[in-house]
Design a protein around this motif. Structure first.
Motif, mmCIF file in Angstrom:
data_model
loop_
_atom_site.group_PDB
_atom_site.id
_atom_site.type_symbol
_atom_site.label_atom_id
_atom_site.label_comp_id
_atom_site.label_asym_id
_atom_site.label_seq_id
_atom_site.Cartn_x
_atom_site.Cartn_y
_atom_site.Cartn_z
ATOM 1 N N VAL A 197 0.706 -1.253 0.167
ATOM 2 C CA VAL A 197 -0.059 -0.231 0.105
ATOM 3 C C VAL A 197 0.906 1.352 -0.019
ATOM 4 C CG1 VAL A 197 -1.779 1.299 1.336
ATOM 5 C CG2 VAL A 197 -1.656 -1.178 1.127
ATOM 6 N N GLN A 198 1.940 1.276 0.791
ATOM 7 C CA GLN A 198 2.843 2.249 0.820
ATOM 8 C C GLN A 198 3.389 2.734 -0.600
ATOM 9 O OE1 GLN A 198 5.410 2.279 4.243
ATOM 10 N NE2 GLN A 198 4.162 3.982 5.165
ATOM 11 N N ASP A 199 3.918 1.514 -1.394
ATOM 12 C CA ASP A 199 4.438 1.784 -2.612
ATOM 13 C C ASP A 199 3.349 2.348 -3.518
ATOM 14 O OD1 ASP A 199 6.371 1.542 -4.858
ATOM 15 O OD2 ASP A 199 5.795 -0.543 -5.328
ATOM 16 N N ALA A 200 2.055 1.952 -3.607
ATOM 17 C CA ALA A 200 1.082 2.474 -4.120
ATOM 18 C C ALA A 200 0.735 3.777 -3.871
ATOM 19 C CB ALA A 200 -0.276 1.502 -4.028
ATOM 20 N N LEU A 201 0.693 4.149 -2.593
ATOM 21 C CA LEU A 201 0.448 5.810 -2.301
ATOM 22 C C LEU A 201 1.545 6.851 -2.889
ATOM 23 C CD1 LEU A 201 -0.808 5.082 1.468
ATOM 24 C CD2 LEU A 201 -2.252 6.032 -0.779
ATOM 25 N N LYS A 202 2.847 6.037 -2.717
ATOM 26 C CA LYS A 202 4.054 6.957 -3.336
ATOM 27 C C LYS A 202 3.711 7.076 -4.824
ATOM 28 C CE LYS A 202 8.899 6.920 -3.954
ATOM 29 N NZ LYS A 202 9.744 5.751 -4.945
ATOM 30 N N LEU A 203 3.330 5.932 -5.517
ATOM 31 C CA LEU A 203 3.201 6.091 -6.831
ATOM 32 C C LEU A 203 1.966 7.292 -7.273
ATOM 33 C CD1 LEU A 203 3.481 2.491 -7.954
ATOM 34 C CD2 LEU A 203 4.859 4.150 -8.516
ATOM 35 N N GLN A 204 1.036 6.915 -6.437
ATOM 36 C CA GLN A 204 -0.106 7.788 -6.807
ATOM 37 C C GLN A 204 0.140 9.333 -6.322
ATOM 38 O OE1 GLN A 204 -3.213 5.995 -4.618
ATOM 39 N NE2 GLN A 204 -4.366 5.432 -6.416
#
Length: 116
Positions: free
Chosen positions: A75-82
């Motif tokens: 989830v943290q990786d996804a939030l960073k990408l967004q």
């Protein structure tokens, strides 16, 4: 546990396949749109082509984000990408707005310039 990993990889593969088909359909749509605009006799056809180009880049960036999100580790990786995507889109929006306003000013200047 191997069952869970294989199902996750299966979902990622299915999403990647669907994204590929969407990209292809998007490319075909914009090719058709460009052909239509190229044959348009309207005086705003060049501005419409420019706007179409902006839309195409934005849609492509969204597809790129989707591809990255499919392969996000957590989830943290996804939030960073967004977050990075949002920042890039805001910069792009600013550039597009500046380009469109310059184009509008040139068009308006041509309307009011004296004819010789």
């Amino acid at each position: 546990m191997a069952e869970i990993n294989s199902s996750v990889e299966g979902v990622r593969a299915a999403l990647t396949d669907a994204l590929g088909r969407l990209r292809k359909a998007n490319t075909e749509y914009f090719e058709m749109l460009e052909k239509g605009l190229a044959s348009s006799p309207l005086p705003i056809a060049s501005q419409a082509k420019e706007f179409s180009s902006f839309m195409q880049r934005n849609v492509s960036a969204t597809f790129d984000l989707s591809d990255k999100l499919i392969h996000a580790k957590d989830v943290q990786d996804a939030l960073k990408l967004q977050s990075e995507f949002f920042q890039d889109q805001m910069r792009t929006l600013t550039d597009h707005a500046r380009t469109m306003s310059e184009s509008a000013m040139k068009a308006a200047g041509g309307l009011f310039s004296p004819k010789s």
